[in-house]
Design a protein around this motif. Structure first.
Motif, short mmCIF file in Angstrom:
data_model
loop_
_atom_site.label_atom_id
_atom_site.label_comp_id
_atom_site.label_asym_id
_atom_site.label_seq_id
_atom_site.Cartn_x
_atom_site.Cartn_y
_atom_site.Cartn_z
N ARG B 476 0.81 -1.21 0.00
CA ARG B 476 0.00 0.00 0.00
C ARG B 476 0.85 1.26 0.00
N HIS B 477 0.22 2.34 -0.35
CA HIS B 477 0.96 3.59 -0.49
C HIS B 477 1.16 4.27 0.85
N PHE B 478 1.99 3.72 1.65
CA PHE B 478 2.32 4.41 2.88
C PHE B 478 3.51 5.32 2.60
N PRO B 479 3.46 6.53 3.12
CA PRO B 479 4.58 7.43 2.83
C PRO B 479 5.88 6.91 3.45
N GLU B 480 6.93 7.01 2.66
CA GLU B 480 8.24 6.63 3.16
C GLU B 480 8.81 7.80 3.94
N VAL B 481 9.15 7.56 5.17
CA VAL B 481 9.69 8.65 5.98
C VAL B 481 11.07 8.25 6.47
N VAL B 482 12.02 9.16 6.29
CA VAL B 482 13.37 8.91 6.76
C VAL B 482 13.71 9.98 7.80
N VAL B 483 14.08 9.53 8.97
CA VAL B 483 14.37 10.47 10.04
C VAL B 483 15.78 10.21 10.56
N PRO B 484 16.65 11.23 10.52
CA PRO B 484 17.98 11.02 11.08
C PRO B 484 17.90 10.83 12.60
N ARG B 485 18.82 10.05 13.11
CA ARG B 485 18.72 9.67 14.50
C ARG B 485 18.81 10.84 15.48
N GLU B 486 19.54 11.89 15.09
CA GLU B 486 19.69 13.00 16.04
C GLU B 486 18.39 13.78 16.19
N GLU B 487 17.44 13.57 15.28
CA GLU B 487 16.15 14.26 15.40
C GLU B 487 15.17 13.47 16.27
N VAL B 488 15.58 12.26 16.68
CA VAL B 488 14.65 11.39 17.40
C VAL B 488 14.80 11.57 18.90
N ASN B 489 13.68 11.77 19.56
CA ASN B 489 13.68 11.94 21.00
C ASN B 489 13.42 10.61 21.69
N LEU B 490 12.48 9.85 21.15
CA LEU B 490 12.16 8.55 21.74
C LEU B 490 11.68 7.63 20.64
N GLU B 491 12.21 6.42 20.60
CA GLU B 491 11.66 5.45 19.65
C GLU B 491 11.34 4.19 20.42
N SER B 492 10.22 3.61 20.08
CA SER B 492 9.78 2.47 20.85
C SER B 492 8.74 1.70 20.06
N LYS B 493 8.52 0.46 20.44
CA LYS B 493 7.34 -0.24 19.94
C LYS B 493 6.16 0.24 20.81
N PHE B 494 4.95 -0.23 20.51
CA PHE B 494 3.82 0.19 21.34
C PHE B 494 3.78 -0.65 22.61
N THR B 495 4.70 -0.33 23.50
CA THR B 495 4.87 -1.06 24.75
C THR B 495 4.76 -0.04 25.88
N PRO B 496 4.82 -0.47 27.13
CA PRO B 496 4.77 0.49 28.24
C PRO B 496 5.80 1.61 28.12
N ARG B 497 6.90 1.35 27.41
CA ARG B 497 7.93 2.37 27.23
C ARG B 497 7.41 3.56 26.44
N TRP B 498 6.45 3.32 25.56
CA TRP B 498 6.01 4.39 24.67
C TRP B 498 5.26 5.47 25.43
N ASN B 499 4.22 5.11 26.18
CA ASN B 499 3.61 6.11 27.05
C ASN B 499 2.76 5.46 28.14
N ASN B 500 2.26 6.28 29.05
CA ASN B 500 1.52 5.77 30.20
C ASN B 500 0.26 5.03 29.81
N TYR B 501 -0.34 5.43 28.68
CA TYR B 501 -1.55 4.74 28.26
C TYR B 501 -1.25 3.26 28.04
N TYR B 502 -0.17 2.98 27.29
CA TYR B 502 0.15 1.58 27.02
C TYR B 502 0.64 0.89 28.29
#
Lengths: 127, 569
Positions: B476-502
């Motif tokens: 499917r046509h999902f936009p390809e997004v490339v993000v350099p690592r220095e722009e990333v504040n937090l990366e996670s799967k959808f686990t408790p690490r991501w936020n309090n909701y999870y």
């Protein structure tokens, strides 16, 4: 309590009916949350949706409690135990809720209650 | 001895004992789940991030609700069958109950899996991206091969497709003529820091063996040797002249590190005790040789200086606190982003281990097929600061650097303007989620040039490949997004690490799931091992089933609240 065979047969019909009602109201909960036409209150999720959702859930829960768990005809002790459980459960929530009125200051003039907008400056202790 | 009151009621309570027991237990359960629900309420009230409201796919939760209600009915039927002494009927209803319970757990597993394999990225400017990171493999020579889901790589079509984060078609091709199913299994990596290192500096005091072992293993896989860059000399004993502790070219091993660590720590301890003695003597001299008891007032003034006796210095020993190894030729290390802090020329671990070399920026950046682009957090932060949210969004890194996202945002805004107009007639306005979040249905529809905003939905989350796409090289046509690592504040799967909701989601649903498993075990026990008791004392078995049924209804009751709270609010 249903003890004779005839009574149990009758009770089984009731259980089926309650099961059906629970199915229907599960559908209703989803419908009021997802179908735009049935959305109460403002557009999207808001406090009206929350109240409605919780009311339906409470209704369903009480059906399960009174019919499936036989709370409509139980001995006194069971009501006592269950009510105490609920009271202590609410008490637990209340303890957490009291954090709102905590006058202890964190850092420069910010308490949890100030952050939450529940702050009453007249009651605040002088620094 | 018979257990009393298993069938007959006690006079004072009016109940058989097991029933008192289960109600006591249920009362404690009410308090347990009540506490957790209040935890949910307070996390939500105090959330400093946009709460993911109505974020979970409803269908699995809805089916699970139906399943639990159905099992509640069948468990009470099973009890009624026992009351009427119909063993066969009891078996049938109990089997249905257990099948329902098992189905519930299977659906739960499907849902959990969709979250654990779904990548989320929060950037420094609070833009949130969701999707699936592209994967890559690394061969024995340290060369990286990149895969795009459904795309092309170096002219080779890759047969990788994702659905809910799972690859549907296994990697069959191999550039080196080896079968990936054979002896050497190719490992696939997602979203990792790739670092070409030629130098490793180990902190002898703090190094953590698993980190070192991982590095050694990776180097070994690529056939590289990690050797000491220069001899480690030291004087571990004050009486002996400087000696060589480890020769230049010695292979890195945990044994070597532990040996050097031992020598270093001994030396440190020795030096500390020498210094203590030296200080003690200097202080005694200052006090005029008198002990604290003997003197009434201090014999020294503040300006007096402590004179350390240099004769002690000869007892001091020297060892180095860190050792440096070189790798020739370079090793391409693949490192977990949460374990390493990377820079352009170095990467450091929590235990002080330092890699020297070059960051492979191209492969370290997060490349993903985004199935949601979420500016709600940006808007929230902007509003807090009194900035126009739209302006803040226009100034995010993603909007400035990704043309596709800019185009998508333009179309999205057009849709929102239409929606706003439609709602304004009823005196309503769009929600923040509609305004600032481009969900996966919307992204796909815009990408495929459709006008509809919400036409289909995945079962447990975004669907990355559909119908023919599973067979052909189409996704499917999902936009390809490339993000350099220095722009990333937090990366996670959808686990408790991501936020309090999870965090609270997983806590409550997992605890609820454990209750379901407990119910399966006990009800299953009655089904498979209850026959004997049924023949001896059927009423007692009926009471047992009733008590366990009460527990089962309670599990249903909790879910009746969990479903709307977690899925619909």
């Amino acid at each position: 309590m249903a003890d004779s065979v005839a009574e149990i047969q009758k009770a089984k019909k009731l259980y089926t009916l309650i099961g059906l009602i629970l199915f229907i109201f599960t559908g209703v909960t989803v419908a009021v949350a997802t179908v735009p036409f049935l959305d109460v209150g403002g557009h999207g999720f808001d406090s009206a949706d929350m109240v409605l959702g919780l009311l339906i859930a409470a209704f369903k829960a009480s059906l399960v409690m009174f019919i499936f768990m036989h709370l409509n005809h139980e001995k006194k002790l069971v009501y006592f135990l269950f009510t105490m459980g609920i009271i202590f459960g609410i008490f637990l929530m209340a303890i957490t809720a009291w954090a709102f009125s905590d006058p202890i200051r964190y850092g420069k003039g910010t308490t949890i209650s100030e952050k939450s907008g529940f702050y009453n400056p007249e009651r605040a202790p002088a620094n | 001895m018979d257990i009393p009151y298993t069938v007959t009621a006690r006079k004072d309570t009016g109940l058989y004992n097991a029933k008192v027991g289960i109600w006591l237990f249920l009362a404690s359960e009410v308090m347990l789940f009540g506490g957790l629900f209040s935890g949910y309420v307070f996390l939500r009230v105090y959330a400093d991030f946009p709460w993911p409201e109505r974020a979970l796919p409803v269908v699995p939760g809805l089916i699970n609700t139906f399943i639990l209600i159905a099992s509640s009915v069948t468990v009470v039927f099973a009890w009624a069958a026992l009351k009427m002494r119909k063993w066969r009927q009891f078996q049938v209803y109990m089997v249905i109950t257990l099948i329902c319970a098992a189905l519930f757990m299977v659906l739960k597993a499907v849902e959990y899996n969709a979250k654990w394999t779904h990548q989320a990225v929060r950037m420094n400017d609070f833009t949130v991206l969701e999707g699936h990171a592209h994967k890559f493999t690394i061969d024995d020579s340290g060369k990286i091969k990149h895969y795009h889901p459904g795309g092309h790589d170096d002219g080779h079509a890759s047969n990788q497709f994702e659905e809910n984060g799972m690859f549907l078609v296994a990697d069959k091709e191999d550039d080196h003529g080896k079968s990936s199913g054979g002896g050497s299994k190719t490992e696939h990596y997602f979203n990792q820091v790739v670092f070409e290192a030629d130098k490793i500096t180990v902190d002898l005091e703090r190094f953590y063996a698993p980190i070192i072992s991982d590095l050694m293993e990776q180097a070994q896989k690529q056939g590289r040797e990690i050797r000491l860059s220069k001899s480690v000399a030291g004087r571990p004993d004050a009486q002996v002249a400087e000696t060589i502790l480890a020769e230049e070219g010695d292979l890195l091993s945990l044994g070597l590190l532990k040996k050097l660590q031992g020598i270093h720590l001994d030396a440190k301890a020795n030096n500390a005790s020498v210094r203590t003695k030296q200080n003690r003597e200097a202080w005694a001299k200052l006090r005029g040789g008198l002990s604290r008891k003997e003197r009434n007032e201090p014999s020294y003034k503040i300006k007096d200086r402590l004179e350390l006796d240099p004769k002690f210095d000869e007892f001091l020993v020297e060892t180095s606190s860190s050792v440096t190894f070189t790798i020739e030729p370079k090793v391409t290390f693949v490192l977990k982003p949460q374990k390493v802090k990377e820079g352009p020329t170095s990467a450091s671990f929590k235990d002080g281990t330092l890699l020297g070399g070059k960051l492979d920026e191209k492969h370290s950046q997060i490349e993903m097929a985004a199935d949601a682009i979420d500016f709600r957090f940006v808007a929230q932060r902007a509003e807090e600061k009194g900035i126009d949210p739209e302006l803040a969004i226009q100034n995010t890194w993603l909007m400035k650097n990704n043309e596709t996202v800019r185009e998508l945002w333009e179309v999205h805004n057009k849709h929102i303007a239409e929606l706003e107009e439609k709602l304004a007639k009823k005196g309503k306005e769009p929600t923040d989620t509609e305004r600032y979040r481009m969900g996966w249905q919307e992204l796909v529809n815009i990408g495929e040039g459709k006008e509809v905003m919400d036409a289909f939905s995945g079962f447990a989350g975004p669907v990355h490949a559909i119908g023919e796409a599973k067979k052909s090289h189409y996704s499917r046509h999902f936009p390809e997004v490339v993000v350099p690592r220095e722009e990333v504040n937090l990366e996670s799967k959808f686990t408790p690490r991501w936020n309090n909701y999870y965090a609270i989601y997983f806590l409550i649903t997992a605890l609820h799931g454990l209750h379901v498993i407990g119910g399966i075990i006990v009800l299953g026990y009655f089904l498979f091992f209850g026959k004997k008791m049924y023949l001896n004392n059927p009423e007692r078995l009926a009471n047992r089933v009733e008590v366990c049924g009460l527990f089962w209804h309670f599990v249903d009751l909790v879910w009746i609240f969990l479903f709307p709270i977690l899925y619909l609010m």
